[in-house]
Each structure stands twice: as C-alpha cells, then as structure tokens.
Design an enzyme around this catalytic site. Structure first.
Site, PDB file in Angstrom:
ATOM      1  N   VAL A   1      -9.121  -0.011   4.622  1.00  0.00           N
ATOM      2  CA  VAL A   1      -9.225  -0.875   3.446  1.00  0.00           C
ATOM      3  C   VAL A   1     -10.294  -1.940   3.652  1.00  0.00           C
ATOM      4  CG1 VAL A   1      -8.012  -2.528   1.969  1.00  0.00           C
ATOM      5  CG2 VAL A   1      -6.830  -0.477   2.780  1.00  0.00           C
TER       6      VAL A   1
ATOM      7  N   VAL B   1     -18.660 -13.448 -11.553  1.00  0.00           N
ATOM      8  CA  VAL B   1     -18.093 -14.687 -11.034  1.00  0.00           C
ATOM      9  C   VAL B   1     -18.831 -15.914 -11.557  1.00  0.00           C
ATOM     10  CG1 VAL B   1     -17.789 -16.050  -8.921  1.00  0.00           C
ATOM     11  CG2 VAL B   1     -17.145 -13.633  -8.954  1.00  0.00           C
TER      12      VAL B   1
ATOM     13  N   LYS C   1       1.974  -6.614   2.329  1.00  0.00           N
ATOM     14  CA  LYS C   1       3.309  -6.672   1.708  1.00  0.00           C
ATOM     15  C   LYS C   1       4.386  -7.111   2.686  1.00  0.00           C
ATOM     16  CE  LYS C   1       2.685  -2.093   2.889  1.00  0.00           C
ATOM     17  NZ  LYS C   1       1.414  -1.345   2.912  1.00  0.00           N
TER      18      LYS C   1
ATOM     19  N   VAL D   1       1.186  -4.295  -3.620  1.00  0.00           N
ATOM     20  CA  VAL D   1       2.164  -3.399  -4.251  1.00  0.00           C
ATOM     21  C   VAL D   1       1.430  -2.314  -5.023  1.00  0.00           C
ATOM     22  CG1 VAL D   1       4.117  -3.200  -5.829  1.00  0.00           C
ATOM     23  CG2 VAL D   1       3.801  -5.303  -4.492  1.00  0.00           C
TER      24      VAL D   1
ATOM     25  N   GLY E   1      -1.054  -0.240  -4.406  1.00  0.00           N
ATOM     26  CA  GLY E   1      -2.485   0.018  -4.288  1.00  0.00           C
ATOM     27  C   GLY E   1      -3.294  -0.407  -5.492  1.00  0.00           C
TER      28      GLY E   1
ATOM     29  N   ILE F   1      -2.884   0.263  -8.589  1.00  0.00           N
ATOM     30  CA  ILE F   1      -2.172   0.073  -9.862  1.00  0.00           C
ATOM     31  C   ILE F   1      -2.051  -1.412 -10.166  1.00  0.00           C
ATOM     32  CG2 ILE F   1      -0.023   0.470 -11.114  1.00  0.00           C
ATOM     33  CD1 ILE F   1       0.508   2.833  -9.285  1.00  0.00           C
TER      34      ILE F   1
ATOM     35  N   GLY G   1      -3.583  12.650   6.414  1.00  0.00           N
ATOM     36  CA  GLY G   1      -3.860  11.216   6.466  1.00  0.00           C
ATOM     37  C   GLY G   1      -2.992  10.364   5.572  1.00  0.00           C
TER      38      GLY G   1
ATOM     39  N   GLU H   1       1.323   7.902   8.824  1.00  0.00           N
ATOM     40  CA  GLU H   1       0.923   7.461  10.152  1.00  0.00           C
ATOM     41  C   GLU H   1       1.532   8.374  11.223  1.00  0.00           C
ATOM     42  OE1 GLU H   1      -1.155   5.049  10.696  1.00  0.00           O
ATOM     43  OE2 GLU H   1      -1.257   4.215   8.664  1.00  0.00           O
TER      44      GLU H   1
ATOM     45  N   LYS I   1       7.854  -3.968  -0.876  1.00  0.00           N
ATOM     46  CA  LYS I   1       7.280  -3.999  -2.221  1.00  0.00           C
ATOM     47  C   LYS I   1       8.341  -4.320  -3.271  1.00  0.00           C
ATOM     48  CE  LYS I   1       3.761  -0.696  -0.786  1.00  0.00           C
ATOM     49  NZ  LYS I   1       3.325   0.714  -0.794  1.00  0.00           N
TER      50      LYS I   1
END
Length: 441
Positions: A20, A39, A109, A136, A138, A140, A191, A194, A209
């Site tokens: 990430v 911005v 989280k 929470v 990803g 969405i 993937g 884990e 979450k």
C-alpha cells in the site's frame, strides 16, 4: 488567508513502504500536478519511513526518500500518512505527529479499533484532521458516507462483508466444493491471504472493522474487545453445500445493530439468502449494507484490499486534509455523544439453522420440537434428508438414522445456544453436525 490558494508546498510524510505504501508514494509522485490542482497547493513527499534501508523496493519510490528515522520525519510534516500497521510504533508516531500540528491519515484498522478514543481526543485537542477511509473495506467509500452523509439520519443496522480473504475462501468452497484448508492455500498462492491467515480466518480483521463502523454509525465508542467474534475455521464443505440446498450462501459477516436496549456488534459466519445483495458478492470483493430510517437500504460494493484500491482511499483522505490546511477548516470530530450501552454477545437476536443426525423412528421430531418450545424458540422450517447408510437393505432398522435440518425463528442468542445444548443431550440425537446463524432475511 482562508479561501486563498497557497503556493507553499504541503510536506507529506509516509510511514510504511509495503504494497500500500508503495502505491501511495507512486500516486503522490506521478499525480503531483493533478493533486496540486485539486488541493490548491503542491503536495511534497518529503520522506518514507522504513525499517530496513537495504530491502529491495519498487523503483517508483526514490531511494533518497527512504529513512529509518520515523520520529524526525513526522516532526517536519504537515500531513502524516501511516500504512505500516500494528499498534506500536504506529500509535506513538501518530500521537507525536498530532502533537506537532500535523494532520493524520491512517489505514490502520487494528490501531483505530484499539486506541480510537486516545487518537481522536488528541486530534480534536490539536485541531487537526484524523482520517481513516482506507481502514475499512479498502477502496469502498464507506467511512465518509456513514460519518458525514448519514450524519442527519438514524442508522439502524450495518451488515457487511469486510474481509476479502475469507470471502474468497468461502466462495471457492461454494463453487468448487473445496475444504477450508484447500481454499486458504489457494488464497495464499494468489496473494489474498498471508502466510499466517489467523487475522482473516479467525475474524480479527473483520472485528476491527466492525468496531470502527459501529462507532461511526451509532455515535458510541466501540473497541475490538466489544465485538463478539467467531471466524470461519469450523465451516466445512458440507456446511456450504447444505446452505446452497436451502437457498443460502455462507458469508463471514460484520454486524452492528442498534436496538432499544443498546448496540450489538458481532462477527461470525452466517447463512445469507441467495436473493440478498450480499449473497452475490464474489471472490475477494467487499460489500457493506447499511439500513437507515431516512435513506433506507444502501449498499456499498468494491475491492476491499490490495495496494492500488487501498491507496486510492488513502489519497482521497490526503487531498481532503490538504484542502483543509490550504483553505481553512477541518474534518469532522469524533461523535460519541450517544454513549449507548454495549450489549453482550448473548443479547443479540438472530436465527439458527441446525443440522442434526437423529434416530429414524417415530416421535423424535416431536422431542426436538418440545425442547425448542421449552426454551421459547419456534421452528420456522424442518427438512429431512435421505436416511443414513444404516437403513440400507439388509441393515438393522433399529440402527437407522435420519438427517434433520431445522431453521428457527428469530430469538435471543442466549436462548438459541441453550436450546442447541439441550437438543444435543436428547437420547435420539446422534450428532449436531453444524450450527449456523441466518442473517439478512
């Protein structure tokens, strides 16, 4: 002055450079011009904190930005993005950043579910943003709608598939009849899981979450310790097949409900009717179903994990926090005014589907039904499958068995659990094959 774009760059510090973190860095660097236009000021990535400078990394992250001095990095930043995970040192670094006046964006989280009050109190006292859309589901957008869009409504229930790994596993069990261990190995190879899948399979990830969503939806502080948790480890291929035979799909659900007595938050595998929107969520996708008085039923669906989807949510929070710093204002503060009672697990109301192996003789069903009646639990449906092998031609009829499937009406969890225990003690009951809750009906 507020309302006037500032040419001064905003300094962004990134904590963590995993899957990430790499995508967040890539987005900040390659999308710099667009982000600056949105911005009103440039966003300058001033450093990326990592544990080991020698680890091989994606060339999208310039090596000169890497540092092991996370404390010094956060002290010089306007916005700190945390995607390192875990409780420490993430907690200490974020509190240091907040104390220094930096806005904070986190995808953590576990940290939020355990340290929510401490982080929010610090951010509110310092007058800075604490944003966590990526924590929470990803990509969405669920945190902002619940936190802001539904702030004028009354949310009654949140029902969601918030862990993509377990949804993939259960989906593979349903489509190809795999046992749990086989499906988990496939998820690991792709993937999705884990090497140690405990956090997913045993429901810890979903519970964190659920705590966050419940805190937002019901304006009440809910920690992960307040969430009743049961993972999918005991779910078998037979359970999944039996669910399909009765028009259901097995899903690991995060459920947060507001009742007249308080708030119930739980995570467990459940049977979802095939005509419910959540039943159609396949693979590693996530979906959250929200029921509110004014808005009615709402469903949010999309990719719940992965580098790019999660980074998308992180960057959305970065843009929002940066705008507040350029134009004035800040994001919403913690809303915990309701302080509703948090109900124990056995106070929740649900339905059960119970599969039993019983002696195949007259009066057995009446005995089972009598036990349910004694506990105040009524039967919705009963199904009897083919007789066991003992009933084959030439076998002793006295040893014949039948498979029963009972679905109850809604009742308190405590009553249902006591009922199952009592049924298991009946002489004609050979085995309780499985007990699964039914939700979404």
């Amino acid at each position: 002055m507020p309302g006037t774009a500032s040419p001064t760059p905003l300094r962004v510090a990134l904590l963590g450079c995993g899957v990430v973190g790499t995508e967040v860095a890539r987005g900040l660097l390659t999308g710099a011009a667009d982000l600056a236009a949105r911005v009103g000021a440039p966003l300058e990535l001033v450093g990326v904190a990592v544990r080991d400078l020698e680890t091989e990394r994606d060339p999208a992250v310039p090596r000169e930005l890497l540092t092991t001095d996370a404390e010094k990095l956060v002290e010089s930043a306007d916005i700190v993005v945390e995607v390192m995970g875990g409780i420490e040192p993430a907690r200490t670094l974020l509190l240091r950043a907040i104390a220094g006046g930096a806005s904070v964006v986190t995808a953590n989280k576990a940290l939020l579910a355990e340290r929510w009050p401490e982080l929010f109190e610090a951010a509110d006292a310092a007058g800075v943003d604490l944003s966590f859309e990526a924590a929470v589901a990803g990509a969405i957008p669920i945190v902002r709608p619940v936190r802001e869009s539904l702030a004028g409504d009354h949310v009654r229930r949140v029902l969601g598939i918030v862990n993509g790994t377990t949804n993939f596993v259960l989906d593979r069990m349903a489509t190809d009849g795999l046992e749990l261990e086989e499906a988990v190995r496939e998820a690991q190879a792709l993937g999705y899981a884990e090497a140690d899948p405990t956090a997913d399979v045993d429901g810890f990830d979903a519970a964190a979450k659920a705590a966050i969503l419940a805190s937002l939806a019901f304006h009440t502080r809910v920690s992960i310790d307040d969430v009743a948790r049961e993972g999918i480890r005991a779910v078998t291929a037979d359970d999944v097949a039996a669910a399909a035979a009765t028009g259901h799909t097995v899903k690991l659900l995060a459920i947060a409900e507001r009742t007249a007595e308080g708030v119930s938050v739980r995570v467990h595998p459940a049977l979802v009717p095939t005509d419910h929107p959540l039943a159609a969520v396949r693979g590693a996708f996530n979906a959250v179903f929200v029921e509110a008085d004014g808005a009615g039923p709402l469903m949010f669906y999309g990719q719940g994990a992965g580098g790019r989807p999660t980074a998308s949510a992180v960057l959305g929070d970065v843009v929002s926090a940066a705008r507040h710093r350029v134009l004035g204002g800040k994001g919403p503060q913690e809303s915990a005014y309701a302080s509703l009672p948090l109900l124990p697990a056995d106070a929740a109301t649900t339905r059960y589907q119970v599969r039993l192996v019983v002696d195949d003789r007259p009066g057995v069903l009446a005995q089972v039904a009598g036990v349910l009646a004694e506990h105040g639990v009524s039967i919705d449906t009963v199904r009897q499958s083919a007789l066991g092998a003992e009933a084959a031609e030439g076998a002793d009829p006295a040893g014949a068995t039948a498979n029963l499937l009972l679905t109850t009406h809604r009742a308190r969890e405590a009553s249902l659990a006591a009922t199952v225990a009592a049924v298991a003690g009946l002489a004609p009951v050979r085995e309780i094959t499985s007990v699964l809750r039914v939700e979404g009906a």
